[in-house]
Design a protein around this motif. Structure first.
Motif, PDB file in Angstrom:
ATOM      1  N   GLU A  60      -9.134 -34.058 -39.343  1.00  0.00           N
ATOM      2  CA  GLU A  60      -9.822 -32.785 -39.113  1.00  0.00           C
ATOM      3  C   GLU A  60      -9.266 -32.062 -37.894  1.00  0.00           C
ATOM      4  O   GLU A  60      -9.125 -30.836 -37.888  1.00  0.00           O
ATOM      5  CB  GLU A  60     -11.327 -33.035 -38.951  1.00  0.00           C
ATOM      6  CG  GLU A  60     -12.034 -33.407 -40.249  1.00  0.00           C
ATOM      7  CD  GLU A  60     -11.752 -32.411 -41.366  1.00  0.00           C
ATOM      8  OE1 GLU A  60     -11.901 -31.195 -41.126  1.00  0.00           O
ATOM      9  OE2 GLU A  60     -11.350 -32.848 -42.467  1.00  0.00           O
ATOM     10  N   GLU A  61      -8.956 -32.828 -36.822  1.00  0.00           N
ATOM     11  CA  GLU A  61      -8.365 -32.219 -35.630  1.00  0.00           C
ATOM     12  C   GLU A  61      -6.988 -31.640 -35.955  1.00  0.00           C
ATOM     13  O   GLU A  61      -6.611 -30.573 -35.463  1.00  0.00           O
ATOM     14  CB  GLU A  61      -8.240 -33.253 -34.516  1.00  0.00           C
ATOM     15  CG  GLU A  61      -9.574 -33.654 -33.899  1.00  0.00           C
ATOM     16  CD  GLU A  61      -9.441 -34.830 -32.954  1.00  0.00           C
ATOM     17  OE1 GLU A  61     -10.315 -34.991 -32.095  1.00  0.00           O
ATOM     18  OE2 GLU A  61      -8.460 -35.597 -33.089  1.00  0.00           O
ATOM     19  N   LYS A  64      -5.940 -30.505 -38.881  1.00  0.00           N
ATOM     20  CA  LYS A  64      -6.109 -29.263 -39.631  1.00  0.00           C
ATOM     21  C   LYS A  64      -6.585 -28.134 -38.733  1.00  0.00           C
ATOM     22  O   LYS A  64      -6.152 -26.989 -38.858  1.00  0.00           O
ATOM     23  CB  LYS A  64      -7.101 -29.484 -40.776  1.00  0.00           C
ATOM     24  CG  LYS A  64      -6.547 -30.336 -41.906  1.00  0.00           C
ATOM     25  CD  LYS A  64      -7.562 -30.461 -43.036  1.00  0.00           C
ATOM     26  CE  LYS A  64      -6.976 -31.244 -44.201  1.00  0.00           C
ATOM     27  NZ  LYS A  64      -7.943 -31.379 -45.317  1.00  0.00           N
ATOM     28  N   SER A  65      -7.488 -28.478 -37.809  1.00  0.00           N
ATOM     29  CA  SER A  65      -8.010 -27.466 -36.891  1.00  0.00           C
ATOM     30  C   SER A  65      -6.885 -26.898 -36.029  1.00  0.00           C
ATOM     31  O   SER A  65      -6.800 -25.685 -35.812  1.00  0.00           O
ATOM     32  CB  SER A  65      -9.102 -28.079 -36.011  1.00  0.00           C
ATOM     33  OG  SER A  65      -9.565 -27.129 -35.071  1.00  0.00           O
ATOM     34  N   TRP A  77      -4.722 -24.484 -38.192  1.00  0.00           N
ATOM     35  CA  TRP A  77      -5.300 -23.177 -38.497  1.00  0.00           C
ATOM     36  C   TRP A  77      -5.530 -22.352 -37.231  1.00  0.00           C
ATOM     37  O   TRP A  77      -5.399 -21.131 -37.243  1.00  0.00           O
ATOM     38  CB  TRP A  77      -6.575 -23.348 -39.296  1.00  0.00           C
ATOM     39  CG  TRP A  77      -7.032 -22.061 -39.944  1.00  0.00           C
ATOM     40  CD1 TRP A  77      -8.246 -21.471 -39.848  1.00  0.00           C
ATOM     41  CD2 TRP A  77      -6.252 -21.201 -40.791  1.00  0.00           C
ATOM     42  NE1 TRP A  77      -8.274 -20.314 -40.574  1.00  0.00           N
ATOM     43  CE2 TRP A  77      -7.060 -20.116 -41.161  1.00  0.00           C
ATOM     44  CE3 TRP A  77      -4.945 -21.250 -41.262  1.00  0.00           C
ATOM     45  CZ2 TRP A  77      -6.617 -19.090 -41.979  1.00  0.00           C
ATOM     46  CZ3 TRP A  77      -4.492 -20.218 -42.079  1.00  0.00           C
ATOM     47  CH2 TRP A  77      -5.336 -19.164 -42.424  1.00  0.00           C
ATOM     48  N   ASN A  78      -5.850 -23.019 -36.114  1.00  0.00           N
ATOM     49  CA  ASN A  78      -5.984 -22.302 -34.854  1.00  0.00           C
ATOM     50  C   ASN A  78      -4.675 -21.624 -34.480  1.00  0.00           C
ATOM     51  O   ASN A  78      -4.659 -20.506 -33.959  1.00  0.00           O
ATOM     52  CB  ASN A  78      -6.399 -23.262 -33.733  1.00  0.00           C
ATOM     53  CG  ASN A  78      -7.854 -23.655 -33.831  1.00  0.00           C
ATOM     54  OD1 ASN A  78      -8.629 -23.013 -34.517  1.00  0.00           O
ATOM     55  ND2 ASN A  78      -8.224 -24.724 -33.154  1.00  0.00           N
TER      56      ASN A  78
END
Length: 533
Positions: free
Chosen positions: A4-5, A7-8, A11-12
């Protein structure tokens, strides 16, 4: 980082450019920088690989003094062949991510990036004309580009910890998926949802032969096909081989495809240029063994007015205001004698009677080209609400090269409208792995293919049925699976209503698309005389 980190972070990094660059454009510089980070990390890691090879017990250098080995490793680290022999891109000094990161506050960062991309292209022939080199033209606030590079520096591609090509492939696909969700309707130009690609590939089962996509977008069909081939080489006890052929209408999307192929270690013939498959066909003499495509739905401006006597229209002249049956016939005409095709189209294509399309469909069926029809659930696509289906065509339905069971004169209908149990978001679903396996296995049992589990095929009410020519004639050659599988919750009247709604939806979508085209044209003309709306 956790998944999740990870992917974050991805996208960030993309969102840093939001508001500064048009939504449909900012994917190109972002993907270019992710690519630069990837090739730089892998290049650096290759230096360690070279050093470790010299220290291996079976290396002739093993007995050499450690300091001398390190000296030799340093020398080899500057040898281009030591990289390219392992399919590692050669990244020249000054063009590496860490070199450029040292200049993120410089006023000429954009120009440095353009030069770096040019230098990488010059050193790697397969990347010529592929990489993004318009950083200098981006109208960005001061520091934005450096901020983006700093964010992307958090990504680590380490081949010692994971398959570097696979992980970059996941990164690339994740970006394309997120851009598709953010861009809406325009995303159809470059992205097909992974769930749909997987189903097409699992049923078509490409393994040995030429593979072709006449609307190839960013190349997802090719990449997944090669993955399928490698995954089944051990099962079949032989090596697969899938020479790649494709064509793409948009120049920028064609570059995305070429980059996607390059980072997966693949080569493909995408023709000499971008352009319309209908009016500027790059592979007129190709006869492919496998065709996979998700062409744009219901397009009205495809050049049909000037192609009425085209030899591809063996089954009937497609209407000039809708390309669906032009796509079907183009692909049918490009199949080899054993060839099969898998095509995504709007639901309306299964029942439409307008402008001669019903007659073309009848001719395709009577010619025994239609092999399988799959009805899809809604919400599989993030970029369109038009209901979609899958057409599978085959030039050889007899017992032999494509399967051990003779299916001449039959069509397999599969109704998957109740499938798609994985919820990706509030507005999008996907097939689970178990669902994909069950759907594909249904086809392979029916066909008796090498990918079957050996069990006999059986009709399953509400899900699948093998229909005869007489069955299809009784339904006036409509190809909606629900008519044949006998869904428990749908009678004939309901199915007829659904057919009408599908065709109506397709017509509405076509009118809306025309409206958007007209609006864009008006905007361009106004901009040409100094007005903007």
């Amino acid at each position: 980082m956790t998944n999740e980190e990870f992917k974050s972070t991805l996208w960030n990094s993309a969102n840093i450019l939001r508001g500064s660059v048009a939504a449909a454009e900012y994917k190109y510089p972002v993907l270019a920088l992710v690519f630069l980070k990837y090739v730089s990390d892998i290049f650096k890691a290759q230096g360690k690989v070279i050093e470790n090879r010299l220290a291996e017990p079976d290396s002739p250098m093993y007995v050499v003094d450690r300091d001398l080995r390190q000296e030799m490793a340093a020398e080899l680290a500057s040898d281009r062949d030591a990289y390219t022999q392992d399919n590692v891109f050669w990244v020249p000094e000054g063009a590496r991510y860490e070199d450029l990161l040292a200049h993120i506050a410089a006023d000429d960062l954009a120009q440095r990036l353009d030069k770096a991309m040019k230098a990488i292209e010059d050193e790697n022939p397969e990347l010529v004309g592929v990489l993004y080199r318009d950083f200098g033209r981006l109208e960005l606030e001061a520091g934005k580009l450096g901020e983006l590079m700093k964010e992307l520096a958090k990504l680590k591609f380490d081949p010692a910890k994971h398959g570097s090509r696979d992980i970059f492939g996941e990164v690339y696909e994740y970006f394309l998926g997120e851009f598709a969700r953010s861009e809406g309707a325009k995303a159809g130009e470059f992205y097909t949802p992974k769930s749909v690609v997987n189903l097409l590939v699992e049923i078509l089962a490409p393994f040995k032969g030429k593979i072709y996509d006449p609307a190839c977008g960013s190349g997802g069909m090719f990449v997944q096909s090669i993955k399928f081939m490698h995954a089944h080489e051990k099962q079949l006890g032989k090596d697969g081989d899938l020479p790649i052929y494709g064509q793409e209408l948009m120049a920028t999307t064609r570059k995305l495809c070429k980059m996607n192929l390059a980072v997966h270690g693949l080569r493909g013939d995408l023709g000499n240029t971008y352009g319309s498959t209908f009016t500027n066909d790059q592979h007129p003499n190709l006869r492919a063994d496998y065709i996979l495509a998700n062409p744009p739905f219901n397009i009205s401006k495809w050049g049909g007015d000037s192609l009425s006597d085209d030899p591809r229209w063996q089954w009937g002249i497609p209407p000039a205001n809708n390309a669906n049956y032009a796509w079907l016939q183009h692909m049918a005409s490009r199949l080899s004698q054993r060839g099969r095709a898998a095509i995504v189209l709007a639901n309306g294509s299964m029942t439409t009677q307008t402008s001669g399309e019903g007659e073309i469909r009848k001719n395709l069926i009577i010619s025994d080209l239609v092999e399988c029809m799959v009805a899809l659930p809604g919400q599989l696509f993030s970029n369109t609400q038009i209901p979609a289906c899958l057409w599978f065509l085959s030039k050889d339905k007899g017992a032999g090269v494509n399967g051990s069971i003779d299916r001449k004169g039959e069509v397999l209908f599969i109704d998957c409208r109740k499938k798609g149990a994985e919820q990706l978001s509030r507005t999008q679903i996907a097939f689970t792995d178990d669902e994909l396996h069950a759907i594909a296995l249904t086809y392979h049992r029916w066909r008796g293919s090498a990918f079957s589990d050996g069990q006999d095929y059986a009709d399953e009410p509400g899900f699948c049925m093998s229909a005869s020519m007489a069955d299809m004639e009784k339904h006036h050659y409509a190809l909606t699976p629900g008519r044949y599988v006998g869904a428990a919750d749908m009678d004939d009247d309901d199915e007829a209503f659904e057919d009408k709604m599908a065709e109506l939806t397709a017509r509405v979508a076509e009118r809306m698309a025309r409206g958007r085209e007209l609006e864009d044209e008006i905007r361009q003309r106004l901009a040409g005389i100094g007005y903007e709306i």
